[in-house]
Write a protein that holds these residues in place. Structure first.
Motif, short mmCIF file in Angstrom:
data_model
loop_
_atom_site.label_atom_id
_atom_site.label_comp_id
_atom_site.label_asym_id
_atom_site.label_seq_id
_atom_site.Cartn_x
_atom_site.Cartn_y
_atom_site.Cartn_z
N ASP A 180 1.02 -1.14 0.08
CA ASP A 180 0.14 0.13 -0.10
C ASP A 180 0.77 1.41 -0.22
OD1 ASP A 180 -2.85 1.08 0.33
OD2 ASP A 180 -1.98 2.19 2.53
N ALA A 181 2.09 1.22 0.86
CA ALA A 181 2.83 2.55 0.79
C ALA A 181 3.63 2.53 -0.63
CB ALA A 181 4.04 2.26 2.03
N TYR A 182 3.72 1.35 -1.15
CA TYR A 182 4.50 1.66 -2.25
C TYR A 182 3.29 2.20 -3.56
CZ TYR A 182 7.22 0.44 -6.62
OH TYR A 182 7.50 0.20 -8.10
N VAL A 183 2.13 1.56 -3.42
CA VAL A 183 1.12 2.43 -4.30
C VAL A 183 1.43 3.56 -4.41
CG1 VAL A 183 -1.04 2.62 -4.94
CG2 VAL A 183 0.43 0.33 -4.71
N ARG A 184 1.34 4.55 -2.91
CA ARG A 184 0.62 5.11 -2.61
C ARG A 184 1.89 6.19 -3.25
NH1 ARG A 184 1.19 6.54 2.72
NH2 ARG A 184 0.23 3.57 3.57
N ALA A 185 3.22 5.86 -2.61
CA ALA A 185 4.80 6.48 -3.35
C ALA A 185 4.95 7.01 -5.06
CB ALA A 185 5.72 6.01 -2.76
N GLN A 186 4.17 5.60 -5.16
CA GLN A 186 4.06 5.85 -7.10
C GLN A 186 2.87 6.96 -7.45
OE1 GLN A 186 5.81 4.32 -9.66
NE2 GLN A 186 6.32 2.46 -9.45
#
Length: 795
Positions: A746-752
């Protein structure tokens, strides 16, 4: 021959005809490349000889850098850049109708390395020569590199990498300096004058023949040497063995980089390679030392020997053997010299990756060396007993030999005066966790040397347009002192400068798009975000997390027709080790996702996935200048440093990554507003690993996006696969997701999402890009090597 264009052209045409026996009109690119390479090597030969003479005659110290890998890349253009004659040569060749870029393609990438370890060694050699330090490399002249990667129906296929097919114009074979290397046999000992004399009998001997290559410094007369050892049959082969079998066994030693060690035969071959490297290198180093020095007790005052990771750790017992058995020293005297001479760089915090070898294989192969390691272990355990009486668990955990294994990292620590990590976080983890007991016992030996890269290859050579713009803007002083790149910060908001930065990046993207079209037959939009992950394929580097994000975007587009992400091209380059089946499955998954998203009318204008096969240095030089987003997404605490992150930064890409390795220091230098950080910290990861509490099924059941993606691995969603991705699904669920992909998803998706949003604000993005270039000067390998020279080697 390089004084002016006219002299160069005349010398080039004359040399071409003399060396090829052909007229210029009938010569090929290969002939022309060989001719120019020969001219460069001859041009530096005077300085090369002078550098060697100066090293031997002077009182200054020399360093010998022992590494199982040197990932050099192509040498022609880097040599011309370092000599300051690239423009002259390019103009002269152009007059003759030759394009230097095309000529460069005739040179094979030297197949002497696998990844970051070998590329770091190559950058270090460049910096030592450029700083006019007497620093030489010793490695193995592999006939075949790791392997040439082909992709067939999405699967990796390994072919022999034949970088020596057309010879190597840069090397000089020196058969007169060959060294004999013994294996097997038995050790006999006698007593004489109160000391024990050991002799190694009935050994099977091979010949190590040196091939020397010049290491040319930038704007300096210093030319150092990279000595690569090739294995050849010795004059006297073992009488009990068939000669052809002996010949095959011998040549195998320098046949392949990293032979498969799944079998005992493969393990023995790797061990043979390691001893082959250190035995021949030490014989060579001491032969040179003795030419101008009479007293071996002063060796550590004139010579520093550095072992790059544990592969050359046998240098420690081998140097002990030479000093005791050949030079007649006692143990204490020899040990003092060995530990004063040898220093060690640790490159891994994965405990499962720390080298150890079964005593049952080790002892018969190196009978004398094993006896010395036994004695090192005995004396070390006695010292531990004095310091921690009764603490058997601690002594057992620190022993050099334990539970039937020789532990190479322990040997490297005990037998050296300096142990360094390669990024501040990495060093702290070594001190506080992986090597905690050793740090408590040897507190003064541990230190940090954050990695660096040579800006001469990764900026001057790989991106001459950006180099020219920087020169126009802040002058050329930064080329010698990269910290002066900081002056670019003053221009970060300058609209004209931003425009020029943007144009250079766009031109590089267009060139890469053309290459992708040519190699992969995929049309790429140069206006899309170029999101790049190029590095060795390993579970902890989490290429899987990257491609799972692409699947998420695709699923979202299929579910919601109004969702239109900013066009993004996801570029991968990676080799999976031949026996690493999980990594090969990830490569197949990347291709299966590409086959869906690149051709589905719903997604093809927004999402493109590209896998560039046979990733290597020369390919990286084309990809890195074209990159917008640098993927550095390893599980925090697992990546020792990374150097790709530095190369991307230097070329104006923005890092999207975890707080791992050197990413931590990149964020400190750029500021958090110029980097996209996400995910668990190293401390959080280590806490889960120590105390538990992570359950991947909770995320599978709790996040519909993840459930859908993981189900797609095994549901027949990918029509071109037959149970290919069960192993991937099992790693995330049945094996509890060792590298926390689901936790960080989830954190990766938000960073993207944050990165894609920032990209659309062009002024803001270019400001961040310029900040990254400006702050990248710290990561020059010149800075790193100065620290090694001052704080470890005493050069």
């Amino acid at each position: 021959m390089f004084t002016d264009k006219k002299a160069f052209k005349a010398a080039f045409l004359q040399r071409l005809e003399q060396s090829s026996g052909l007229s210029f009109e009938h010569s090929t690119l290969q002939h022309q490349y060989q001719t120019l390479g020969m001219m460069v090597r001859e041009h530096v030969s005077t300085n090369w000889i002078a550098s060697n003479e100066e090293s031997r005659k002077g009182d200054h110290k020399e360093v010998y850098y022992l590494s199982i890998e040197f990932l050099l890349g192509r040498l022609l253009v880097s040599s011309l850049v370092n000599l300051g004659v690239k423009d002259l040569v390019e103009d002269g060749l152009s007059d003759l109708g030759i394009n230097l870029s095309e000529l460069e393609e005739a040179e094979a990438d030297a197949g002497l390395g696998n990844g970051g370890l070998g590329r770091l060694a190559a950058c270090f050699l460049d910096s030592m020569a450029s700083l006019s330090l007497a620093g030489h490399g010793h490695g193995i002249r592999y006939k075949h590199g790791l392997f040439e990667q082909k992709i067939v129906n999405g699967y990796q296929v390994e072919l022999p990498e034949q970088w020596l097919r057309n010879g190597n114009v840069w090397e000089i074979r020196k058969a007169d300096l060959a060294v004999e290397v013994p294996y097997w046999g038995e050790v006999k000992w006698t007593e004489k004058d109160g000391r024990m004399i050991f002799t190694h009998e009935k050994a099977e001997t091979v010949l190590a023949v040196p091939f020397d290559m010049p290491v040319i410094g930038f704007d300096t007369e210093r030319v150092n040497t990279l000595r690569l050892w090739g294995a050849e049959p010795a004059k006297h082969f073992p009488p009990h063995k068939d000669f052809m079998q002996y010949k095959r066994d011998t040549e195998q030693i320098s046949e392949f980089l990293y032979p498969d060690d799944m079998s005992d035969e493969g393990k023995i071959l790797r061990l043979k390679q390691q001893y082959f490297l250190v035995r021949s290198s030490l014989e060579s180093i001491l032969r040179d030392y003795k030419e101008d020095h009479d007293d071996l007790t002063e060796l550590h005052e004139h010579v520093a020997i550095h072992i790059n990771d544990t592969h050359p750790a046998l240098a420690i017992p081998e140097l002990m053997r030479i000093l005791m058995d050949e030079e007649g020293m006692g143990w204490e005297e020899a040990w003092s010299i060995v530990t004063g001479t040898i220093s060690y760089t640790n490159h891994t915090i994965l405990s499962e990756a720390l080298e150890k070898w079964s005593v049952d294989l080790f002892r018969p192969l190196f009978p004398r060396i094993f006896l010395i390691i036994e004695e090192i272990n005995r004396r070390f355990c006695e010292d531990l007993w004095e310091a921690y009486p009764g603490d058997w668990d601690r002594i057992e955990s620190m022993a050099v030999i334990a539970h039937g294994f020789v532990k190479m990292a322990h040997l490297s620590i005990v037998g050296s005066h300096s142990i360094n990590g390669v990024a501040r976080l990495h060093t702290e983890i070594l001190k506080m966790r992986e090597m905690k007991n050793f740090h408590e016992f040897y507190p003064d030996r541990f230190n940090n040397k954050t990695n660096g890269i040579t800006h001469r290859r990764w900026l001057l050579q790989a991106n001459p347009e950006l180099t020219s713009l920087i020169n126009e803007t802040i002058g050329t002083g930064w080329v010698k002192d990269t910290e002066k790149l900081n002056d670019l910060v003053k221009h970060a908001d300058d609209a004209a400068f931003q425009y020029k930065i943007d144009q250079i990046k766009h031109d590089k993207k267009r060139i890469l798009a053309d290459l992708i079209q040519e190699k992969n037959g995929i049309q790429v939009n140069p206006d899309s975000i170029f999101d790049v992950q190029i590095k060795r394929l390993h579970a902890y580097k989490r290429q899987l997390l990257n491609i799972m994000h692409v699947m998420h975007l695709y699923n979202k587009m299929k579910e919601d027709s109004s969702f239109k992400p900013h066009p993004q091209t996801f570029i991968f380059g990676a080799k999976a080790a031949p026996g690493y089946h999980y990594a090969k499955k990830v490569i197949k998954l990347i291709h299966s996702v590409a086959n869906l998203v690149n051709y589905d009318p719903v997604s093809k204008d927004y999402l493109t996935v590209v896998f560039l096969e046979n990733y290597r240095v020369s390919l990286a030089e084309k990809i890195i200048p074209a990159t917008n987003i640098s993927e550095q997404i390893s599980t925090a605490s697992k990546e020792a440093s990374g150097t790709g992150n530095m190369k991307f930064m230097m070329n104006g890409a923005l890092t999207l990554g975890t707080l791992d390795g050197a990413n931590v220091e990149i964020e400190e230098l750029t500021g958090p507003e110029h980097i996209f950080i996400f995910g668990l910290t190293a401390q959080e990861v280590m806490k889960y690993e120590k105390h538990g509490g992570y359950h991947s099924y909770d995320y599978y059941h709790g996040d519909p996006r993840l459930k859908k993606i993981i189900d797609q691995f095994t549901s027949g969603f990918f029509p071109d696969t037959f149970y290919d991705f069960e192993m991937i699904s099992d790693s995330l669920l049945m094996e509890n997701d060792q590298y926390f992909l689901l936790k960080d998803f989830d954190a990766y998706v938000r960073a993207q999402e944050k990165a894609a949003e920032a990209y659309q604000d062009k002024k803001r993005w270019l400001n961040s890009s310029i900040h990254n270039i400006a702050r990248s000067g710290y990561f020059s390998s010149d800075r790193t090597i100065r620290q090694y020279a001052d704080e470890i080697w005493g050069l």
